[in-house]
Design an enzyme around this catalytic site. Structure first.
Site, short mmCIF file in Angstrom:
data_model
loop_
_atom_site.label_atom_id
_atom_site.label_comp_id
_atom_site.label_asym_id
_atom_site.label_seq_id
_atom_site.Cartn_x
_atom_site.Cartn_y
_atom_site.Cartn_z
N HIS A 1 0.96 -1.04 -0.04
CA HIS A 1 0.04 0.09 -0.20
C HIS A 1 0.66 1.39 0.06
CE1 HIS A 1 -4.21 -1.27 0.81
NE2 HIS A 1 -3.61 -2.45 0.94
N ALA B 1 -9.13 3.05 5.37
CA ALA B 1 -10.20 3.32 4.30
C ALA B 1 -10.72 4.53 3.96
CB ALA B 1 -11.34 2.34 4.52
N VAL B 2 -9.82 5.38 3.42
CA VAL B 2 -10.01 6.74 3.39
C VAL B 2 -11.63 7.11 2.87
CG1 VAL B 2 -7.71 7.46 2.96
CG2 VAL B 2 -9.20 6.86 0.99
#
Length: 471
Positions: free
Chosen positions: A371, A426-427
């Site tokens: 990520h 988790a934006v």
């Protein structure tokens, strides 16, 4: 088993917006099974007498013999029960669908004429009222074809609906392949019609019932009195009516048999039910063919790619990036026992998460390290994946002030130095301020806690990505 054929999800929480004619809250559909003269009998070339659905408790087949009492009970359905039901439904102005066994219809011309004069639909109930479970596929296909031929000869038109009842695992497929039916009812798995993709044909299925059904007068546990039958029908109707009034209209099937409900003591419960539903507005009482036509017109089927049906290469190409730069998760998930339940976002998210959860700690760490930093150098260089770019943009991380960018840079460096993997969140679930607050709070956690939290966030990101492309 590599692919699980049963559909355990159906509509799930996504039931279609049903608009029955007249704004009905519920469609109540009555089926009258006409089987008398089509049941097992040595007179019909069968090996033994009938033993199913009669008032003879614990009946057993009589090999090679006629069972006079059994025949007499079936004869009652044709001689008396049918006409009592005919008077009841025509008097109430409620049309019914006949499930007509073709050989039984051929032996009952006056009853067929009465059905047609009443405007009742005559759907096919097969060639004979016998068990299909052990029929070789070719024999069952031939029986289906002969049922259609004889039905058409006797009634003057081919049937548009089909229900075998005592079916085999092949029945629905074979009837679909015949390609001439507007609906098939050999399922009991929903309160609404639905489409089944069988080969290259989209087949409408209108589920039937074995519980709102007078057959329970002849099975245990079952009904003893007409009042018990009425009460069960009333409770079913009340539940569905209330659900429909609340915005989820559905369908109620009621199954009837001439030789069972046609008896005086039993039909009293059915009569009470007809009187009861007449007291309610917003009730539609169609024939089954009308439900089929309405559904085809208002809810036509559209095919889509279904994950459980994809080839391995197509599956990995489509879902290999759901877990960031970790296509091996999709590769392993494809090998699971996938089925229709995995064709939704939540279903496939669960399959992918199972692989991630069962991976080694090093493999999971590799996923975390795949990520990107939030608002980091890759973002500035426009080298993020398309999903990551959209996600960071949705939270405003592509439009930071100089001070905000500096703060994220410092936090990214400190978090990586402490935990050995980037900060993951988790934006899509947060705005910029919320992300920054979570960053500042979580950096103080121990690495084991953060590893668990980061893995949970990776799964959440995967679910959100799937929701963007699947139901």
């Amino acid at each position: 088993m590599h692919r699980y054929p049963r559909d355990m999800i159906g509509y799930g929480p996504r039931a279609p917006c049903v608009d029955w004619p007249g704004g009905a809250y519920v469609a109540v559909q009555f089926v009258l099974n006409y089987e008398e003269g089509g049941e097992n009998s040595v007179l019909h070339g069968d090996a033994a007498s009938e033993a199913f659905l009669s008032d003879i408790a614990g009946a057993q087949p009589w090999p090679g013999q006629r069972h006079w009492n059994m025949e007499s009970l079936y004869d009652y359905g044709a001689r008396a029960g049918f006409w009592r039901l005919h008077r009841l439904f025509t008097g109430a102005g409620i049309p019914v669908t006949i499930y007509g066994v073709a050989s039984a219809l051929a032996r009952s011309p006056e009853q067929v004429a009465a059905m047609q004069a009443a405007g009742w639909e005559i759907a096919s109930h097969g060639l004979k009222w016998v068990d299909h479970r052990d029929m070789p596929e070719d024999a069952e296909r031939a029986a289906i074809a002969e049922a259609i031929r004889l039905h058409t000869e006797v009634t003057g038109e081919r049937p548009r609906g089909w229900y075998t009842g005592r079916c085999s695992v092949n029945t629905v497929r074979l009837v679909t392949e015949e390609a001439g039916f507007d609906y098939i009812s050999d399922t009991y798995d929903d309160d609404l019609p639905y489409w089944a993709e069988i080969g290259d044909r989209d087949q409408l299925i209108i589920p039937y019932t074995l519980e709102a059904n007078d057959m329970r007068f002849a099975t245990a546990p079952g009904y003893i009195t007409g009042e018990q039958f009425y009460q069960y029908l009333k409770d079913s109707f009340d539940t569905l009516y209330a659900e429909g009034r609340a915005g989820r209209p559905a369908m109620m099937s009621v199954g009837l048999h001439c030789r069972l409900i046609g008896r005086p003591g039993k039909i009293a419960g059915l009569k009470r039910f007809l009187d009861y539903i007449r007291m309610h507005s917003h009730v539609w009482t169609p024939r089954r063919i009308e439900i089929a036509r309405h559904w085809a017109a208002h809810h036509p089927h559209t095919r889509r790619d279904r994950p459980h049906q994809m080839s391995r290469d197509a599956f990995v190409a489509r879902f290999g990036g759901i877990f960031e730069h970790s296509p091996w998760i999709a590769e392993r998930a494809w090998a699971l026992e996938l089925g229709p339940a995995h064709d939704t976002a939540l279903g496939l998210a669960n399959a992918l998460a199972r692989i991630f959860r069962s991976a080694t700690p090093d493999e999971r760490l590799g996923v975390l390290r795949a990520h990107p930093d939030l608002a980091g150098k890759l973002a500035q260089a426009q080298r993020l994946t398309a999903d990551s770019t959209q996600e960071q943009s949705s939270a405003g991380l592509d439009a930071l002030s100089d001070a905000e960018r500096a703060r994220f840079t410092d936090l990214n460096a400190a978090y990586m130095a402490k935990h050995g993997f980037p900060f993951i969140i988790a934006v899509r679930d947060h705005d910029k301020a919320g992300i920054l607050a979570a960053f500042e709070a979580r950096i103080a956690h121990d690495t084991a806690t953060e590893f668990t939290t980061a893995c949970a966030q990776v799964e959440r990101i995967a679910t959100l990505r799937l929701k963007a492309i699947l139901p």
